[in-house]
Structure formats: structure tokens, C-alpha cells
Motif scaffolding. Structure first.
Motif, PDB file in Angstrom:
ATOM      1  N   ALA A  76      71.332 -11.402  15.278  1.00  0.00           N
ATOM      2  CA  ALA A  76      70.948 -10.731  16.665  1.00  0.00           C
ATOM      3  C   ALA A  76      71.230  -9.211  18.007  1.00  0.00           C
ATOM      4  CB  ALA A  76      71.619 -12.248  17.818  1.00  0.00           C
ATOM      5  N   LEU A  77      72.629  -8.830  17.332  1.00  0.00           N
ATOM      6  CA  LEU A  77      72.339  -8.057  18.321  1.00  0.00           C
ATOM      7  C   LEU A  77      71.667  -6.545  17.920  1.00  0.00           C
ATOM      8  CD1 LEU A  77      76.227  -7.769  18.633  1.00  0.00           C
ATOM      9  CD2 LEU A  77      74.298  -8.219  20.487  1.00  0.00           C
ATOM     10  N   ASN A  78      71.212  -6.659  16.941  1.00  0.00           N
ATOM     11  CA  ASN A  78      70.839  -5.551  15.975  1.00  0.00           C
ATOM     12  C   ASN A  78      69.165  -5.642  16.631  1.00  0.00           C
ATOM     13  OD1 ASN A  78      70.908  -3.281  14.672  1.00  0.00           O
ATOM     14  ND2 ASN A  78      69.970  -3.938  12.842  1.00  0.00           N
ATOM     15  N   GLU A  79      68.605  -6.617  17.541  1.00  0.00           N
ATOM     16  CA  GLU A  79      67.447  -7.047  17.022  1.00  0.00           C
ATOM     17  C   GLU A  79      67.577  -7.028  18.795  1.00  0.00           C
ATOM     18  OE1 GLU A  79      66.495 -10.820  16.744  1.00  0.00           O
ATOM     19  OE2 GLU A  79      65.879 -10.861  14.319  1.00  0.00           O
ATOM     20  N   LEU A  80      67.983  -6.114  19.220  1.00  0.00           N
ATOM     21  CA  LEU A  80      68.571  -5.465  21.151  1.00  0.00           C
ATOM     22  C   LEU A  80      68.552  -4.157  20.763  1.00  0.00           C
ATOM     23  CD1 LEU A  80      70.801  -8.548  22.287  1.00  0.00           C
ATOM     24  CD2 LEU A  80      68.111  -8.456  22.170  1.00  0.00           C
ATOM     25  N   LEU A  81      69.141  -3.776  19.523  1.00  0.00           N
ATOM     26  CA  LEU A  81      69.227  -2.175  19.992  1.00  0.00           C
ATOM     27  C   LEU A  81      67.951  -0.957  19.839  1.00  0.00           C
ATOM     28  CD1 LEU A  81      71.128  -0.017  19.369  1.00  0.00           C
ATOM     29  CD2 LEU A  81      70.878  -0.408  16.966  1.00  0.00           C
ATOM     30  N   ASP A  82      67.781  -0.551  20.795  1.00  0.00           N
ATOM     31  CA  ASP A  82      66.880   0.759  20.774  1.00  0.00           C
ATOM     32  C   ASP A  82      66.710   1.221  19.120  1.00  0.00           C
ATOM     33  OD1 ASP A  82      66.104   0.121  23.233  1.00  0.00           O
ATOM     34  OD2 ASP A  82      66.781   1.987  24.109  1.00  0.00           O
ATOM     35  N   ILE A  83      65.120   1.185  18.683  1.00  0.00           N
ATOM     36  CA  ILE A  83      65.056   1.537  17.318  1.00  0.00           C
ATOM     37  C   ILE A  83      65.397   3.351  17.231  1.00  0.00           C
ATOM     38  CG2 ILE A  83      62.738   2.598  18.237  1.00  0.00           C
ATOM     39  CD1 ILE A  83      61.395   1.158  15.250  1.00  0.00           C
ATOM     40  N   ASP A  84      65.583   4.140  17.935  1.00  0.00           N
ATOM     41  CA  ASP A  84      66.277   5.790  17.614  1.00  0.00           C
ATOM     42  C   ASP A  84      67.656   5.888  17.623  1.00  0.00           C
ATOM     43  OD1 ASP A  84      66.413   4.511  20.701  1.00  0.00           O
ATOM     44  OD2 ASP A  84      65.998   6.866  20.823  1.00  0.00           O
ATOM     45  N   ILE A  85      68.065   4.416  17.360  1.00  0.00           N
ATOM     46  CA  ILE A  85      70.248   4.217  17.438  1.00  0.00           C
ATOM     47  C   ILE A  85      69.715   3.603  16.451  1.00  0.00           C
ATOM     48  CG2 ILE A  85      71.907   3.217  18.362  1.00  0.00           C
ATOM     49  CD1 ILE A  85      70.759   3.672  21.305  1.00  0.00           C
ATOM     50  N   GLN A  86      70.876   3.731  15.479  1.00  0.00           N
ATOM     51  CA  GLN A  86      70.761   3.658  14.186  1.00  0.00           C
ATOM     52  C   GLN A  86      72.292   2.550  13.995  1.00  0.00           C
ATOM     53  OE1 GLN A  86      70.538   7.190  11.727  1.00  0.00           O
ATOM     54  NE2 GLN A  86      69.071   5.810  10.814  1.00  0.00           N
ATOM     55  N   SER A  87      71.526   1.706  13.090  1.00  0.00           N
ATOM     56  CA  SER A  87      73.119   0.545  13.137  1.00  0.00           C
ATOM     57  C   SER A  87      73.759   1.002  11.720  1.00  0.00           C
ATOM     58  CB  SER A  87      72.744  -0.400  13.132  1.00  0.00           C
ATOM     59  OG  SER A  87      71.752  -0.954  12.177  1.00  0.00           O
ATOM     60  N   VAL A  88      75.137   1.369  12.141  1.00  0.00           N
ATOM     61  CA  VAL A  88      76.179   0.976  10.669  1.00  0.00           C
ATOM     62  C   VAL A  88      76.880  -0.296  10.492  1.00  0.00           C
ATOM     63  CG1 VAL A  88      77.731   2.409   9.590  1.00  0.00           C
ATOM     64  CG2 VAL A  88      76.029   3.552  11.486  1.00  0.00           C
ATOM     65  N   GLY A  89      77.117  -0.537   9.019  1.00  0.00           N
ATOM     66  CA  GLY A  89      78.382  -2.221   9.128  1.00  0.00           C
ATOM     67  C   GLY A  89      79.230  -1.280   8.396  1.00  0.00           C
ATOM     68  N   VAL A  90      80.327  -2.273   8.769  1.00  0.00           N
ATOM     69  CA  VAL A  90      81.302  -1.429   8.009  1.00  0.00           C
ATOM     70  C   VAL A  90      82.215  -3.173   7.547  1.00  0.00           C
ATOM     71  CG1 VAL A  90      83.726  -1.080   9.113  1.00  0.00           C
ATOM     72  CG2 VAL A  90      81.768   0.179  10.372  1.00  0.00           C
ATOM     73  N   PHE A  91      82.570  -2.509   5.747  1.00  0.00           N
ATOM     74  CA  PHE A  91      82.752  -2.978   5.314  1.00  0.00           C
ATOM     75  C   PHE A  91      84.611  -2.593   4.663  1.00  0.00           C
ATOM     76  CE2 PHE A  91      78.294  -3.792   5.299  1.00  0.00           C
ATOM     77  CZ  PHE A  91      77.879  -4.289   5.417  1.00  0.00           C
ATOM     78  N   VAL A  92      84.858  -3.445   4.247  1.00  0.00           N
ATOM     79  CA  VAL A  92      86.328  -3.428   3.282  1.00  0.00           C
ATOM     80  C   VAL A  92      86.895  -3.819   2.361  1.00  0.00           C
ATOM     81  CG1 VAL A  92      89.473  -3.078   3.469  1.00  0.00           C
ATOM     82  CG2 VAL A  92      87.417  -2.503   5.782  1.00  0.00           C
ATOM     83  N   ASN A  93      86.557  -3.579   1.360  1.00  0.00           N
ATOM     84  CA  ASN A  93      86.497  -3.855  -0.495  1.00  0.00           C
ATOM     85  C   ASN A  93      86.245  -5.150  -0.484  1.00  0.00           C
ATOM     86  OD1 ASN A  93      88.648  -1.476  -0.659  1.00  0.00           O
ATOM     87  ND2 ASN A  93      90.451  -3.370   0.145  1.00  0.00           N
ATOM     88  N   GLU A  94      84.931  -5.270   0.253  1.00  0.00           N
ATOM     89  CA  GLU A  94      84.125  -6.523   0.266  1.00  0.00           C
ATOM     90  C   GLU A  94      82.768  -6.712  -0.930  1.00  0.00           C
ATOM     91  OE1 GLU A  94      82.642  -9.614   0.781  1.00  0.00           O
ATOM     92  OE2 GLU A  94      83.370  -8.710   2.822  1.00  0.00           O
ATOM     93  N   ASN A  95      83.097  -7.328  -1.800  1.00  0.00           N
ATOM     94  CA  ASN A  95      81.672  -7.901  -2.273  1.00  0.00           C
ATOM     95  C   ASN A  95      80.187  -7.025  -2.530  1.00  0.00           C
ATOM     96  OD1 ASN A  95      79.323 -10.141  -3.960  1.00  0.00           O
ATOM     97  ND2 ASN A  95      81.085 -10.479  -5.359  1.00  0.00           N
ATOM     98  N   ILE A  96      79.302  -6.638  -3.541  1.00  0.00           N
ATOM     99  CA  ILE A  96      78.516  -6.072  -3.513  1.00  0.00           C
ATOM    100  C   ILE A  96      77.339  -6.657  -2.927  1.00  0.00           C
ATOM    101  CG2 ILE A  96      77.357  -4.625  -4.872  1.00  0.00           C
ATOM    102  CD1 ILE A  96      79.347  -2.513  -6.045  1.00  0.00           C
ATOM    103  N   GLU A  97      77.879  -8.322  -3.469  1.00  0.00           N
ATOM    104  CA  GLU A  97      76.526  -8.695  -3.567  1.00  0.00           C
ATOM    105  C   GLU A  97      76.192  -9.712  -1.811  1.00  0.00           C
ATOM    106  OE1 GLU A  97      76.663 -12.078  -5.655  1.00  0.00           O
ATOM    107  OE2 GLU A  97      76.400 -11.366  -7.593  1.00  0.00           O
ATOM    108  N   ASN A  98      77.454  -9.371  -1.282  1.00  0.00           N
ATOM    109  CA  ASN A  98      77.861  -9.118   0.404  1.00  0.00           C
ATOM    110  C   ASN A  98      77.049  -8.465   1.363  1.00  0.00           C
ATOM    111  OD1 ASN A  98      78.536 -13.150  -0.136  1.00  0.00           O
ATOM    112  ND2 ASN A  98      80.443 -11.904  -0.281  1.00  0.00           N
TER     113      ASN A  98
END
Length: 206
Positions: free
Chosen positions: A44-66
Motif C-alpha cells: 500500500a505504501l509503495n503504491e503511493l511512492l513517486d515512480i522515480d524513487i526506488q524501493s528497497v526491501g530489507v530482509f535478514v536470513n529470510e526464506n528465499i521463497e518469502n
């Protein structure tokens, strides 16, 4: 020019701040943290983000499928691996996902390890953060920037205890491609408009 990533966004107000102030990247945290967001929240938040700003997802030892599911559902631009992920682990992630690998730094041996990860073709950026036994990041502590050698094969992202008071020194010493800030632009663990604006403006002027 050094770019800016504002990490740990979790409110609509945070996105509004970023859309106005224009950082280059934002980070959604999907690991254990006071700033953690769900897939639905991030989407929902990413849909509000301006298209010229890149979004990064931060993961720690997460299952690759997730990671793959989150990347695709949220429509992230980059996956940041902030744990103890091995080279073999990274090789299992699909080629279409751009990866930043974070290395928590205690001493020069960690810089050498970071250089090793920078040679992996799937890794598009190396993030250096301060080591702590308490958590994998987000503690607002820094490390000795003088041990960093600028011979990485990939863009360098600097994180850990950076704020308006030391960002000039950080850029002067390290010359990073990207500065990553979270707690340094917060008041009581909430993103603050004035702190974000002052931080981004200061980096832009350097």
C-alpha cells in the motif's frame, strides 16, 4: 553525487515526506524491528511512492521463497540482504532481482569479506553497517570509517549511526555512492519531516 536512502518507512506520512523531499531510495523492513512492515502495508505504501524513487526491501536470513513473494507482491526495486546470507544462498535468488548485500563491520576482515561479495554478479551494491551482537541493524551506531578501502567492484552504500551532524564527515572519508539513514532522521522512533529535509539537503550540497 552521493545519493540518499531513507530506511524504515512505515506510515503514509513517511511516504508523503519522501515524495516532497525526494530521496533517491526508501527502505521497507521485513525483518524483526520496531520498523517492521507487513507485505500488505509495504504494498500500500509503495503504491503511493513517486515512480522515480526506488524501493528497497530489507530482509535478514529470510526464506528465499518469502523474499521472491514479497519482491513481486510489493513490486520492490531492490532486495537488501542484511543478515548472514552466504554466497550459495545468493546464487539461489533469481537473476531478475537486484541485490544489495549488507556486511556488518567490526574490523578490516569484514571489509575483505565485503570485497568478496562485491565480485558476485547478482550483487549490485555493497552496504556497510556497524556490527552489533544485539541486532542486525537499526541501532544508530557507527564504526571506524577509516578502515574502508574504496576498491569495491560495486556501488558502496554506507549505513550505521549517520545523522545531520556527521554525514559530511562520512562522505568525506568514505566517498560512498549512497548514504543510508534511519534513526538519524527520527524523533522517538518516528520519521521527522524536518530532519529528513535537512539531511537530504545537506547531502545534496556536498
Amino acid at each position: 553525487m552521493t545519493k540518499v536512502k531513507i530506511c524504515g518507512l512505515k506510515r503514509e506520512e513517511d511516504i508523503k515526506y519522501i515524495n516532497e523531499i525526494k530521496s533517491d531510495y526508501i527502505g521497507f523492513i521485513f525483518a524483526k524491528s520496531s520498523r517492521k512492515v507487513s507485505i500488505d502495508q509495504a504494498k500500500a505504501l509503495n503504491e503511493l511512492l513517486d515512480i522515480d524513487i526506488q524501493s528497497v526491501g530489507v530482509f535478514v536470513n529470510e526464506n528465499i521463497e518469502n523474499i521472491i513473494r514479497t519482491y513481486e507482491e510489493v513490486k520492490l526495486d531492490i532486495v537488501q540482504l542484511h543478515g548472514d546470507e552466504s554466497i550459495d544462498y545468493i546464487e539461489e535468488i533469481p537473476e531478475y532481482i537486484d541485490i544489495w548485500k549488507a556486511i556488518r563491520v567490526k574490523d578490516e576482515s569484514d571489509i575483505e569479506r565485503a570485497q568478496m561479495y562485491s565480485r558476485i554478479s547478482k550483487v549490485k551494491g555493497i552496504l556497510l553497517d556497524a556490527y552489533s551482537e544485539k541486532a542486525y541493524g537499526g541501532l544508530g551506531i557507527s564504526f571506524n570509517w577509516n578502515i574502508i578501502k574504496r576498491n569495491f567492484e560495486k556501488p558502496l552504500i554506507l549505513a550505521g549511526g549517520i545523522d545531520i551532524n556527521n554525514v559530511e564527515e562520512a562522505i568525506r572519508i568514505v566517498e560512498p555512492d549512497i548514504i543510508d539513514v534511519s534513526s538519524g532522521v527520527e524523533i522517538n522512533k518516528v520519521k521527522d519531516y524536518n530532519k529528513i529535509r535537512e539531511f537530504v539537503q545537506k547531502v545534496r550540497k556536498i
